[in-house]
Enzyme design. Structure first.
Site, PDB file in Angstrom:
ATOM      1  CG  HIS A 169      -2.314  -0.447   0.896  1.00  0.00           C
ATOM      2  ND1 HIS A 169      -3.170  -0.965   1.828  1.00  0.00           N
ATOM      3  CD2 HIS A 169      -2.998  -0.447  -0.273  1.00  0.00           C
ATOM      4  CE1 HIS A 169      -4.306  -1.278   1.255  1.00  0.00           C
ATOM      5  NE2 HIS A 169      -4.231  -0.968  -0.012  1.00  0.00           N
ATOM      6  NE  ARG A 243      -1.226 -19.695  28.351  1.00  0.00           N
ATOM      7  CZ  ARG A 243      -1.411 -19.020  29.494  1.00  0.00           C
ATOM      8  NH1 ARG A 243      -0.622 -18.015  29.844  1.00  0.00           N
ATOM      9  NH2 ARG A 243      -2.411 -19.363  30.301  1.00  0.00           N
ATOM     10  CB  CYS A 292      -3.234 -21.569  23.248  1.00  0.00           C
ATOM     11  SG  CYS A 292      -3.641 -21.416  25.000  1.00  0.00           S
ATOM     12  CE1 TYR A 427      -2.967 -24.574  28.578  1.00  0.00           C
ATOM     13  CE2 TYR A 427      -1.354 -24.670  30.350  1.00  0.00           C
ATOM     14  CZ  TYR A 427      -1.970 -23.972  29.334  1.00  0.00           C
ATOM     15  OH  TYR A 427      -1.599 -22.681  29.069  1.00  0.00           O
TER      16      TYR A 427
END
Lengths: 577, 577
Positions: A169, A243, A292, A427
């Protein structure tokens, strides 16, 4: 400050702890983030010397065409207030001059605060954007934007980070067009905070790209706008999601040492590897998506609140990782296959009690040449950035991001999993009816291989999309499954599942079981007469992996209290024009 | 007739072809099946010498209790018409006599045809069963049957095959109880067909257990009642589902030869192994569930018809398989890992054009010691039966049944997949909108590893279930996932997914990636006041595997024209009492 990591581990932990304890203020990192690129030229505190390009995110070719058509003559006093602009310069100089416009204050226009600009972020409030010091009202232009509603990603905020990526651009025509919409100036940038928090564990955080939208600032966690993800098969490092669980440690390659211990099973008991020694091992590359465990959590939250960072669908990226193979190192140590053993990883990032971030994987994965586990020092052919684990992280392809330990300092072959919080009490998946009163983390399996998932990156929710001459719209996105399972099909529907359309896939030609990269997909979807009338359609995406596992339809029955494994159909409502 | 398989392969194919061509009549194999056990005593043509036990399928302990309570005095003329029963015999003789009742014609009672009996298979029509020659009306007893509605599995037909399995029912009390319900006799058994179709390829079909309900007779395909499946962790060989694609070949171990060829990649080009040589290799055992790609197809069919055998949820079984490891044999040949190679298997079963049944798997699976691919000669510590591939079949744990080639005669390491119909144009998944006009089999991946699934084996659909004192009912079933992925959770709901209950699992303690056996599960589910009132509840089961893949909710969006991969939630409506 340089840290001798392993031989001086205690000292490091003590220092980190002192930093944690000393942290009382919580300076807004968001402010620092907003300044992003700006800080790179701190001292000058303006944008001289920065050359931003300009491009739409989609339809770049079409973009140039339309920009040219829209390029109407504009009066010079509407464009230039720099002192040197009194004589028409030659073409090249004209463009060089145009590149200064957005970094120059227009004295004929008022000053708006960042806050004020941020209120103008919809068609109703007017669509304002900023570029450098310039404030622009692009409300009229937005509906004609060749990239469609993609411009809305920047509504109420800066286009600088987008144009920094899409430098196509960077033309006189685009800059002229933009300056024609100028309505004001941002105030002078404020000085950086005087207190640099030298004693804070956060004082050494790296600068981040402004495209990374934080879901949390300390620790830093951020994802890019997902429309960026389907643009490139290899996600550019600068806006690859981050993360972090703890402050980013500062490691120097010349001091770096990786400690290996064989606590259980056969093999040499100890080994230390310097960064140079790791780089001297045979170099191996693998394309792997890292995702994640909480990716798309924000969708699951709509069913019922969960605990965790509110990730969109951008907590995933696909990169080419390079480094030494862990299986080579382990075999060199004499480690033998053993079904009951695990490989524990520890990072240099420490919690307030001086415990490192930790995770583990089964030894069978670590030893398998097809497992492609790497001690990685490169990401897309560049050295790892500090946010991604410089100088060494482990890459465990096909496995949840949390096991891909960054700032890797220690590897232990053991008869148990990592005892870290993140392996034991985080987790993990649970039944939808398990709540915080009944949850027993010891009863659930630590997530390793991830389930099949997909997302629609483009169009974005509520985006205005043009129906083409044949009555179709085009959707793009990503799909991935863990465990090296290749994506074999992505199905899209624009009529609530009555008819499904098979997407075209862009993926590597790798065998199943070792297909760790994601697949990008593109599909053309028919729009019915009724949908044209209501100017609205909902798109659904679902992927199928090589084990013919499919995504569940909805979040209701996969809801879990930690909001992980959010892999239901991705559904996006868009407006038709 | 004995066949020298490999050296005489052409002769075998020619013979088989002649048999195919010669097959004009299609004698009803179902009749042969109905006779099942009876044929074993062909010549005598009655049931003398067969000692059938009697047991309910569930609640055996409770069963004995209740049977004793129900054991009311019965008049002797209601019980015994044998000529020797005029004097009360001692206890043991009494039981021996009772064992003859059902094989003895009762001249005081009418004769009913099998057809007539079969019409009495519901509470409305009356519940008739047969045992030996006896016909019994158990309508009054059925509601009090200790095993609940399990008795309905035999409604309108013979209980012989069930009692043959559960011999604990072989007591005087049970036999007396049963004889009390006697209403008639079956006619004399008909003579076996005079024409034995010596020239038909079907003439050598083995006898099958009457519990195997055929979905097709030529080739023979059959599954047991699924309530049987959750009873035993290792499915008994006699009612392990059978999926044949062609007539069963007749192989003799002493003539058997397995031909190995290495067409592509490294390794010795050829090897022949006799049955004795395979047995002399190190013996390895693995527990593996084998599942047909079309298991549960009958549920998918309800969305929209598909092509294929109408399997229930019983086209799966779990067994301990023993044999030589294919990876040992291949490594002995010098075969090296190679991502682009495949291992092709051929069976001795031939189609009408003399092509053998064939399938292939990736070389990476075959060479991986964790892949546990076996040249199996034992199933649950017994030699393979003819229906299961005697003398050798390949067991490919975690992989769709179709690749577990039976009557294995040839193995080829090649640079392409098997070109057989079953690899190329069958056992592949497609998008729900793909139909027979648009299908392109070459575009889809041959099914290898299977997706996660589960089924409720008990209660059965429409079974009458007693709610216990605490307001619960108990459900049992199986769950399994392909690729060695362990089942980590099975969730059950009795309220349409508002609350989910985690089932207790019975499974082997094996590591993920090598967990090839199925898991049996048991769950207690609460029944609401409203459900008690309406006397009806629908149970749903869904399983989660170690990659946290879940089952899709419904069949609508996984429908495919071949009806494979039917792994949606299993939903069973039952009646409450």
């Amino acid at each position: 400050m340089r840290l001798r990591l392993l031989s001086q581990a205690n000292r490091l932990r003590l220092l980190q702890r002192q930093r944690w304890l000393a942290t009382t203020s919580s300076t807004n990192l968001a402010q620092q983030q907003q300044q992003g690129e700006r800080n790179e030229s701190r001292g000058k505190r303006d944008y001289n010397g920065l050359v931003y390009g300009a491009a739409t995110l989609a339809g770049i070719g079409a973009g140039f065409l339309l920009f040219n058509e829209l390029d109407k003559p504009r009066s010079s006093n509407n464009i230039i207030t720099t002192s040197t602009a009194t004589v028409a310069p030659p073409a090249l100089d004209e463009e060089a001059t145009a590149r200064l416009w957005h970094t120059t204050k227009r004295n004929d226009l008022p000053v708006y605060s960042v806050d004020e600009v941020s209120k103008h972020n919809t068609a109703e409030t007017g669509i304002w954007i900023t570029y450098g010091l310039g404030v622009y009202d692009v409300s009229e232009f937005a509906p004609n934007h060749p990239g469609g509603d993609k411009i809305m990603m920047a509504a109420g905020s800066a286009i600088d980070p987008f144009w920094a990526i899409f430098q196509q651009h960077n033309t006189l025509e685009v800059l002229q067009l933009l300056e024609g919409f100028r309505i004001g100036n941002l105030p002078q940038l404020e000085a950086a905070p005087v207190e640099l928090e030298h004693d804070s564990p956060w004082s050494q955080e790296p600068k981040r790209h402004a495209l990374l939208k934080p879901t949390s600032e300390r620790p830093f966690n951020a994802e890019p706008p997902i429309a960026m993800l389907s643009e490139k098969f290899l996600t550019p490092n600068e806006y690859f999601y981050v993360r972090n669980h703890l402050p980013v440690p500062t490691l120097q390659p010349e001091d770096y040492e990786l400690e290996l211990e064989v606590e259980a099973g056969e093999g040499q008991k100890e080994l230390k590897l310097s960064f140079a020694e790791i780089k001297a091992l045979p170099k191996h590359s693998v394309t792997a998506a890292i995702m994640c465990g909480g990716n798309r959590r924000s969708e699951m939250t709509k069913v019922k609140p969960v605990k965790g960072l509110s990730w969109g669908a951008g907590a995933v990226g696909n990169a080419k990782w390079s480094g030494a193979r862990l299986c080579d190192v382990l075999r060199q140590l004499g480690v033998q296959p053993h079904e009951q053993l695990h490989v524990i990883f520890e990072g240099a990032d420490l919690d307030p009690t001086s415990h490192p971030y930790g995770a583990s994987i089964p030894l069978s994965k670590a030893l398998d040449p097809r497992g492609d586990v790497l001690l990685a020092y490169e990401m897309n052919d560049q050295p790892l950035s500090r946010d991604h684990g410089f100088p060494i992280r482990v890459i465990v392809p096909g496995t949840v991001g949390a096991r891909n330990v960054k700032w890797l300092t220690r590897i232990i072959v053991a008869d148990h999993e990592s005892d870290s919080h993140w392996q034991q009490n985080d987790y993990k998946g649970f039944s939808p009816s398990t709540d915080w009163d009944t949850v027993d983390f010891s009863k659930s399996l630590a997530i390793q291989s991830m389930p099949v998932t997909s997302a629609i990156c483009s169009p974005m929710p509520e985006e205005h999309v043009k129906v083409d001459g044949d009555g179709f719209i085009t959707a793009r996105g990503y799909a991935w499954s863990g465990g090296g399972r290749r994506i074999v099909r992505v199905d899209l529907t624009s009529d609530g599942g009555k008819t499904w359309h098979v997407a075209e896939l862009e993926q590597e030609d790798l065998p199943d079981g070792r297909h760790y990269g994601w697949s990008l997909w593109t599909a053309r979807l028919p729009i019915s007469a009724e949908q044209r009338q209501t100017q609205s359609v909902e798109l659904w995406a679902k992927a199928v992996d090589s084990a013919y596992n499919v995504q569940p339809e909805a979040f209701e029955h996969i809801w879990n209290l930690r909001g992980v494994l959010a892999n239901a159909y991705h559904k996006v409502k868009v407006k038709l024009v």
